[in-house]
Design a protein around this motif. Structure first.
Motif, mmCIF file in Angstrom:
data_model
loop_
_atom_site.group_PDB
_atom_site.id
_atom_site.type_symbol
_atom_site.label_atom_id
_atom_site.label_comp_id
_atom_site.label_asym_id
_atom_site.label_seq_id
_atom_site.Cartn_x
_atom_site.Cartn_y
_atom_site.Cartn_z
ATOM 1 N N ARG A 197 0.846 -1.194 0.000
ATOM 2 C CA ARG A 197 0.000 0.000 0.000
ATOM 3 C C ARG A 197 0.879 1.241 0.000
ATOM 4 N N HIS A 198 0.362 2.327 -0.565
ATOM 5 C CA HIS A 198 0.948 3.613 -0.192
ATOM 6 C C HIS A 198 -0.160 4.547 0.245
ATOM 7 N N GLY A 199 0.176 5.429 1.167
ATOM 8 C CA GLY A 199 -0.793 6.410 1.645
ATOM 9 C C GLY A 199 -0.256 7.801 1.402
ATOM 10 N N ASN A 232 -5.276 10.621 3.319
ATOM 11 C CA ASN A 232 -6.274 10.990 2.306
ATOM 12 C C ASN A 232 -6.489 9.921 1.233
ATOM 13 N N HIS A 233 -5.611 8.946 1.148
ATOM 14 C CA HIS A 233 -5.897 7.749 0.357
ATOM 15 C C HIS A 233 -4.917 6.656 0.747
ATOM 16 N N LEU A 234 -5.296 5.425 0.435
ATOM 17 C CA LEU A 234 -4.439 4.282 0.710
ATOM 18 C C LEU A 234 -4.545 3.417 -0.543
ATOM 19 N N THR A 235 -3.406 3.192 -1.174
ATOM 20 C CA THR A 235 -3.426 2.682 -2.539
ATOM 21 C C THR A 235 -2.884 1.274 -2.662
ATOM 22 N N PRO A 236 -3.705 0.317 -3.077
ATOM 23 C CA PRO A 236 -3.190 -1.027 -3.332
ATOM 24 C C PRO A 236 -2.520 -1.103 -4.706
ATOM 25 N N ARG A 247 2.118 3.550 -12.948
ATOM 26 C CA ARG A 247 0.868 4.038 -13.550
ATOM 27 C C ARG A 247 -0.167 4.151 -12.441
ATOM 28 N N GLN A 248 -0.965 5.196 -12.482
ATOM 29 C CA GLN A 248 -1.910 5.444 -11.389
ATOM 30 C C GLN A 248 -3.233 5.976 -11.884
ATOM 31 N N THR A 249 -4.283 5.633 -11.170
ATOM 32 C CA THR A 249 -5.557 6.301 -11.411
ATOM 33 C C THR A 249 -6.283 6.407 -10.069
ATOM 34 N N GLY A 264 -9.902 7.462 -3.516
ATOM 35 C CA GLY A 264 -9.356 6.128 -3.729
ATOM 36 C C GLY A 264 -8.363 6.157 -4.884
ATOM 37 N N GLU A 265 -7.380 5.288 -4.838
ATOM 38 C CA GLU A 265 -6.364 5.284 -5.887
ATOM 39 C C GLU A 265 -5.820 3.866 -6.054
ATOM 40 N N ILE A 266 -5.408 3.532 -7.275
ATOM 41 C CA ILE A 266 -4.691 2.276 -7.506
ATOM 42 C C ILE A 266 -3.419 2.573 -8.279
#
Ligand code: OOG
Ligand code: NI
Length: 455
Positions: A67-69, A223-227, A263-265, A289-291
């Motif tokens: 994850r990143h936050g 503010n987000h946690l990204t898998p 790459r991110q969205t 939310g983000e991936i």
């Protein structure tokens, strides 16, 4: 003697506790985790070679915890205390990102683990931004913001004590570690109560939404946690059916045989009822939310080529749908070599070298040339995963969630020195880290074949 748990164990516990907290706070995050897990499972099922490669690179295990936050803080004291908090978990500031050029009044670093073993265990990272109050034009508003920030403490007293204890003991006991995780989680929690009235919030909001977000609350809510997904195009496609509304365009490089960088969205922030002091009440949008999908880390040469091609594509992609955007991007990036061998031979990406089974059996032999050793299957070269962030993509993520169009740059320039002074330590250069990993892995592989390392 007391037994201490490792910094990496504490990071692992903390990232899992953070993920559980965020699932409670933002129900869509759980849906997103399920979707990413489903697509990853399907991708690995379809592509056993990829599964094997990830396993061999120690990346299969970390995939499910990865994850990143992101957080944003307001003062030097907050940032430097965060540095000490993250150090308890074996996370150190890597890289300097200036976002003022993209119209976001912050500069940032990423706190993350550094060595191979730590990354393989749990590569949890937190993109951390410091508000640049000096970029607020109105002196009155600037002073008001500084005054509000000076009055808050984003750390619990116990979190401060445990950080100091960890520094003194160089670690925490099992029980202290659990308390540390619970106490530091408080810093990242969403607080429904604002510290100001709605008028103050609106004044800061009118200057920049981000300033209101940083200044008006008790803490820097995550503010987000990204898998991490193995197929971002597929997750993006399935998001609407799962009730998520992604931003139009996937940031970063296009789909490739050899994925590079990141790459991110993301999908839009939640509008959350907020309790302001005073009579008037309102809402705030902070969390989204983000991936992400990660590829190989690029050398300075590879990065320059990426930046040039991205700039070139920018002129042609403005206003396009994602499908068109990706098509143009793929066209422009045809100039970026797309096999591991070419990336390596042209010095565009970082690789890690390891002795293969055959290499171990062969032992010291006549062959000394690296390329021949690779050809003969005695040494394997594997792409090193990019563990960092991309400022242009980050700006795109900030923009889409703040509702800005990104056209207005701040007059302020990058100021790494000021950032490091606030942080209370230098940030580590990410390229140096990748180069060292490449170099030491090569030295080790050659040494075990009885070949003196090349300098
Ligand atoms: C951070 C945005 C940057 C990323 O993945 O590039 C980021 C923020 O909005 O605070 O997380
Ligand atoms: Ni992010």
């Amino acid at each position: 003697m007391t037994t201490l748990v490792s910094h990496h164990e504490i990071r692992d516990r903390f990232s899992k506790a953070m993920s559980a907290m965020y699932q409670d706070e933002v129900p869509q995050y759980e849906t997103l985790l399920d979707l990413v897990a489903e697509v990853n499972r399907e991708t690995l099922g379809r592509d056993p070679e990829l599964a094997e490669r990830l396993e061999a690179h120690d990346e299969l295990n970390r995939l499910s915890v990865e994850r990143h936050g992101a957080i944003r803080v307001g003062t030097a004291e907050e940032l430097s205390m965060l540095r000490r908090l993250f150090a308890v978990m074996g996370m150190y500031p890597v890289g300097y990102y200036d976002l003022s050029e993209a119209g976001v009044p912050v500069h940032s670093t990423a706190f993350r683990p550094i060595d191979d073993e730590a990354l393989a265990r749990n590569p949890f990272r937190v993109f951390t931004s410091l508000l640049r109050l000096e970029l607020i034009e109105s002196p009155e508003l600037r002073e008001r913001a500084a005054g509000i920030l000076a009055a808050r403490d984003i750390f619990t007293p116990s979190a401060r004590e445990l950080i100091e204890l960890s520094e003194r003991q160089d670690g925490l006991t099992d029980e202290q570690a659990d308390r540390f995780v619970a106490e530091s989680l408080e810093t990242f929690r969403w607080h429904q109560d604002a510290t100001v009235d709605l008028d103050t919030y609106e004044a800061l909001h009118a200057e920049h939404r981000l300033i209101a977000d940083v200044v008006c609350f008790h803490g820097p809510h995550i503010n987000h946690l990204t898998p991490r997904t193995l197929d971002i195009d597929e997750v993006q496609r399935r998001m609407p059916a799962a009730g998520m509304n992604p931003k139009e365009v996937i940031e970063g490089p296009p789909h490739r045989d050899c994925p590079i960088l990141l790459r991110q969205t993301s999908f839009k922030a939640l509008e959350e009822p907020t309790r302001f002091t005073g009579e008037r009440q309102g809402t705030h949008t902070a969390r989204f939310g983000e991936i992400e999908q990660r590829g190989v880390a690029l050398t300075a040469k590879g990065r320059a080529l990426y930046d040039r091609l991205l700039a070139e594509s920018r002129q042609r992609t403005a206003g396009l749908t994602n499908a068109e955007h990706q098509r143009v991007l793929a066209e422009v990036f045809a100039d970026f070599p797309d096999t591991e061998a070419e990336l390596r031979h042209q010095g565009l990406a970082f690789f890690e070298y390891r002795l293969t089974e055959a290499g171990r059996e062969a032992g010291a032999g006549a062959e000394t040339e690296l390329e021949k050793l690779i050809e003969q299957g005695l040494v394997a070269a594997r792409p090193i995963t990019y563990e960092d962030f991309l400022p242009v993509s980050a700006a795109g993520i900030f923009q889409s969630n703040l509702g800005g169009d990104g056209s207005e740059a701040y007059a302020g320039h990058a100021n790494r020195e000021a950032f490091e002074e606030a942080l209370g330590a230098p940030v580590t250069d990410e390229l140096t880290l990748y180069a060292e990993r490449e170099r030491s892995s090569l030295d080790a592989a050659l040494t075990s074949l009885g070949i003196p390392p090349v300098r």
